[in-house]
Design a protein around this motif. Structure first.
Motif, PDB file in Angstrom:
ATOM      1  N   THR A 140       0.834  -1.210   0.000  1.00 14.59           N
ATOM      2  CA  THR A 140       0.000   0.000   0.000  1.00 14.59           C
ATOM      3  C   THR A 140       0.863   1.253   0.000  1.00 14.59           C
ATOM      4  OG1 THR A 140      -1.741  -1.153   1.230  1.00 14.59           O
ATOM      5  CG2 THR A 140      -1.797   1.250   1.255  1.00 14.59           C
ATOM      6  N   LEU A 141       1.913   1.244   0.819  1.00 16.72           N
ATOM      7  CA  LEU A 141       2.771   2.422   0.942  1.00 16.72           C
ATOM      8  C   LEU A 141       3.570   2.651  -0.337  1.00 16.72           C
ATOM      9  CD1 LEU A 141       3.650   4.666   2.845  1.00 16.72           C
ATOM     10  CD2 LEU A 141       5.431   3.138   3.740  1.00 16.72           C
ATOM     11  N   ASN A 142       4.038   1.596  -0.967  1.00 15.22           N
ATOM     12  CA  ASN A 142       4.786   1.753  -2.221  1.00 15.22           C
ATOM     13  C   ASN A 142       3.939   2.424  -3.296  1.00 15.22           C
ATOM     14  OD1 ASN A 142       7.514   0.887  -2.034  1.00 15.22           O
ATOM     15  ND2 ASN A 142       6.841  -1.243  -1.813  1.00 15.22           N
ATOM     16  N   LYS A 143       2.669   2.044  -3.361  1.00 19.26           N
ATOM     17  CA  LYS A 143       1.765   2.661  -4.342  1.00 19.26           C
ATOM     18  C   LYS A 143       1.580   4.151  -4.041  1.00 19.26           C
ATOM     19  CE  LYS A 143      -0.828  -1.568  -5.329  1.00 19.26           C
ATOM     20  NZ  LYS A 143      -2.143  -2.267  -5.203  1.00 19.26           N
ATOM     21  N   ARG A 144       1.461   4.469  -2.748  1.00 19.44           N
ATOM     22  CA  ARG A 144       1.295   5.875  -2.366  1.00 19.44           C
ATOM     23  C   ARG A 144       2.552   6.679  -2.672  1.00 19.44           C
ATOM     24  NH1 ARG A 144      -0.429  10.067  -2.612  1.00 19.44           N
ATOM     25  NH2 ARG A 144      -1.335  11.394  -1.006  1.00 19.44           N
ATOM     26  N   ILE A 145       3.728   6.067  -2.473  1.00 19.88           N
ATOM     27  CA  ILE A 145       4.989   6.751  -2.757  1.00 19.88           C
ATOM     28  C   ILE A 145       5.086   7.111  -4.230  1.00 19.88           C
ATOM     29  CG2 ILE A 145       7.497   6.371  -2.925  1.00 19.88           C
ATOM     30  CD1 ILE A 145       7.337   4.959  -0.202  1.00 19.88           C
ATOM     31  N   GLU A 146       4.631   6.226  -5.092  1.00 18.43           N
ATOM     32  CA  GLU A 146       4.652   6.500  -6.532  1.00 18.43           C
ATOM     33  C   GLU A 146       3.864   7.766  -6.861  1.00 18.43           C
ATOM     34  OE1 GLU A 146       3.271   3.128  -8.692  1.00 18.43           O
ATOM     35  OE2 GLU A 146       4.848   1.787  -7.957  1.00 18.43           O
ATOM     36  N   ARG A 147       2.717   7.927  -6.240  1.00 20.94           N
ATOM     37  CA  ARG A 147       1.899   9.127  -6.468  1.00 20.94           C
ATOM     38  C   ARG A 147       2.546  10.359  -5.865  1.00 20.94           C
ATOM     39  NH1 ARG A 147      -3.670   7.711  -3.952  1.00 20.94           N
ATOM     40  NH2 ARG A 147      -3.979   9.945  -4.347  1.00 20.94           N
ATOM     41  N   LEU A 148       3.109  10.204  -4.656  1.00 14.40           N
ATOM     42  CA  LEU A 148       3.713  11.347  -3.963  1.00 14.40           C
ATOM     43  C   LEU A 148       4.940  11.879  -4.691  1.00 14.40           C
ATOM     44  CD1 LEU A 148       3.432  10.176  -0.230  1.00 14.40           C
ATOM     45  CD2 LEU A 148       2.286  12.155  -1.258  1.00 14.40           C
ATOM     46  N   GLN A 149       5.696  10.990  -5.336  1.00 14.01           N
ATOM     47  CA  GLN A 149       6.885  11.434  -6.060  1.00 14.01           C
ATOM     48  C   GLN A 149       6.529  12.406  -7.178  1.00 14.01           C
ATOM     49  OE1 GLN A 149       8.469   7.554  -7.026  1.00 14.01           O
ATOM     50  NE2 GLN A 149      10.055   7.697  -5.444  1.00 14.01           N
ATOM     51  N   LYS A 150       5.372  12.199  -7.809  1.00 10.59           N
ATOM     52  CA  LYS A 150       4.919  13.113  -8.857  1.00 10.59           C
ATOM     53  C   LYS A 150       4.408  14.421  -8.246  1.00 10.59           C
ATOM     54  CE  LYS A 150       3.528   9.241 -11.833  1.00 10.59           C
ATOM     55  NZ  LYS A 150       2.380   8.562 -12.489  1.00 10.59           N
ATOM     56  N   GLN A 151       3.634  14.297  -7.148  1.00  6.47           N
ATOM     57  CA  GLN A 151       3.042  15.480  -6.528  1.00  6.47           C
ATOM     58  C   GLN A 151       4.079  16.356  -5.834  1.00  6.47           C
ATOM     59  OE1 GLN A 151       0.174  13.762  -3.883  1.00  6.47           O
ATOM     60  NE2 GLN A 151      -1.190  13.078  -5.520  1.00  6.47           N
ATOM     61  N   SER A 161       5.054  14.570   3.059  1.00  8.05           N
ATOM     62  CA  SER A 161       4.463  13.229   3.144  1.00  8.05           C
ATOM     63  C   SER A 161       5.398  12.189   2.545  1.00  8.05           C
ATOM     64  CB  SER A 161       3.110  13.192   2.434  1.00  8.05           C
ATOM     65  OG  SER A 161       2.152  13.969   3.119  1.00  8.05           O
ATOM     66  N   LEU A 162       6.081  12.572   1.465  1.00  9.62           N
ATOM     67  CA  LEU A 162       6.996  11.646   0.802  1.00  9.62           C
ATOM     68  C   LEU A 162       8.173  11.298   1.709  1.00  9.62           C
ATOM     69  CD1 LEU A 162       7.754  10.083  -1.742  1.00  9.62           C
ATOM     70  CD2 LEU A 162       8.924  12.158  -2.571  1.00  9.62           C
ATOM     71  N   GLU A 163       8.710  12.295   2.382  1.00  5.42           N
ATOM     72  CA  GLU A 163       9.825  12.046   3.314  1.00  5.42           C
ATOM     73  C   GLU A 163       9.391  11.091   4.420  1.00  5.42           C
ATOM     74  OE1 GLU A 163      11.128  15.828   4.721  1.00  5.42           O
ATOM     75  OE2 GLU A 163      11.978  16.450   2.787  1.00  5.42           O
ATOM     76  N   CYS A 164       8.197  11.318   4.954  1.00  7.75           N
ATOM     77  CA  CYS A 164       7.663  10.453   6.006  1.00  7.75           C
ATOM     78  C   CYS A 164       7.428   9.044   5.467  1.00  7.75           C
ATOM     79  CB  CYS A 164       6.367  11.039   6.557  1.00  7.75           C
ATOM     80  SG  CYS A 164       5.587  10.037   7.853  1.00  7.75           S
ATOM     81  N   ALA A 165       6.906   8.966   4.246  1.00  8.66           N
ATOM     82  CA  ALA A 165       6.606   7.667   3.645  1.00  8.66           C
ATOM     83  C   ALA A 165       7.873   6.844   3.431  1.00  8.66           C
ATOM     84  CB  ALA A 165       5.873   7.861   2.322  1.00  8.66           C
TER      85      ALA A 165
END
Length: 365
Positions: A140-151, A161-165
């Motif tokens: 779940t977290l890996n999928k969220r990281i993929e989105r956060l890297q773009k945002q 959020s990305l740093e925390c993730a």
């Protein structure tokens, strides 16, 4: 606000039997084969609270309404559930909806009941489930990281959020659950957890399911308690067979039966009490001629938040809370005499509601 407890564990450890007993519903199919339960069974049960009955004797209301707990009987997880084994993805999704987990663990030997792993090993069983929850969180977290890297390229909050993730992912990859992550107090983590509802961050109660002659524990349940305490969780001993036997008993019979076993509480009472404590939940009461009712809030909630549990308009238009402690209400025999004795307090917005407060809210519509 209600408490939702998901009952999980390997197949054939007594989840559905426990659900049947706890809810008195007898509607969860129980059978000696894996995945007997596919769709989660749900049942809402009253929170046992003797204080409600004491208040009702004084007020004589038209009805008495308890706080409630929803029990969700989730199908047995197996090794590989996080990869979809045994319909694992569906079952893991059901857990996300729950506030807490009752993790049933087989602590009895019975050659007539198949063990999916072919042995009796409570700690091994626990570790299989815990690992699957953790691996699901990594996915779940890996999928969220993929989105956060773009945002994160254009959004400062997304960058935080990305740093925390990334920090959390490193923690999980060391096979450590989210609940032990050191950055849980950060705002960035709260945002992530609210969206992703990490499975390994759920409050856990281990239910050591024992045979009838070991209701006060055995060598297997001792292992479960030691594991729970070393991992910041809670544990109880429960015998699902005996709990089922009590289903048709009235209150007096149930008390006598428990007493004969050397027990003070039923499994339901243990689970709810432990769940409330683990999640920091308390109850306050409203007491009028129409109803005496229990309401569930978090410890530390202030009066407007407590009022909002009844109706959001109560929180928005909050003026004051007329409050009597439970002990004073009982001692003086009701609101009128408590008020005469000076035991009724007028509390404002900053008042932190206490367990057992009897409250009447004043508000603007």
């Amino acid at each position: 606000m209600g408490l939702s407890i998901g009952i999980i564990g390997l197949p054939n450890v007594g989840k559905s039997s426990t659900f049947n007993a706890l809810t008195k519903a007898q509607n969860a199919q129980s059978a000696n084969y894996p995945f007997c339960t596919i769709e989660p069974n749900r049942a809402v049960v009253n929170v046992p609270d003797k204080r409600l009955l004491a208040l009702a004797k004084i007020v004589n209301p038209e009805r008495v309404l308890h706080s409630v707990v929803e029990f969700v009987d989730i199908a047995g997880l197996v090794r590989g559930a996080s990869k979809g084994e045994g319909l694992g993805n569906q079952f893991l999704a059901n857990i996300k909806e729950c506030d807490a987990i009752l993790h049933m663990v087989r602590c009895f030997e019975d050659g007539n009941i198949t063990h999916v792993e072919g042995r009796i090993d409570p700690i091994g069983d626990i570790e299989i489930i815990e690992l699957e929850l953790l691996l699901a969180d990594i996915q779940t977290l890996n999928k969220r990281i993929e989105r956060l890297q773009k945002q994160a390229k254009t959004d400062k909050e997304a960058k935080n959020s990305l740093e925390c993730a990334h920090a959390l992912l490193a923690h999980l990859e060391n096979l450590l659950p989210v609940r032990s992550f050191g950055g849980k107090d950060s705002e960035a983590f709260e945002v992530l957890n609210k969206e992703l509802r990490f499975l390994s961050n759920k409050a856990v109660i281990f239910g050591a399911n024992v045979e009838e002659n070991a209701i006060n524990g055995n060598a297997y349940s001792k292992q479960v308690f030691e594991y729970a305490h070393s991992h910041g969780a809670e544990a109880i001993v429960i015998c699902s067979k005996l709990e089922e036997e009590m289903v048709d008993m009235d209150e007096a019979e149930r008390k006598e039966f428990l007493k004969s076993l050397g027990c003070e509480e039923s499994g339901l009472e243990q689970i709810i009490r432990t769940g409330f404590a683990k999640l920091g939940l308390i109850s306050y009461f409203t007491a009028g001629v129409k109803e005496v009712r229990s309401w569930t809030i978090h410890q530390g909630d202030k009066a407007p938040v407590a009022a909002g549990v009844i109706h959001k308009d109560f929180e928005k238009g909050f003026i004051r809370a007329e409050t009597i402690s439970y002990d004073d209400f009982i001692q003086y025999g009701g609101e009128a005499k408590a008020k005469e004795a000076g035991a009724l307090r007028v509390e404002g917005r900053d008042y932190v509601v206490q367990d057992g407060d009897v409250m009447h809210f004043r508000f603007n519509v």
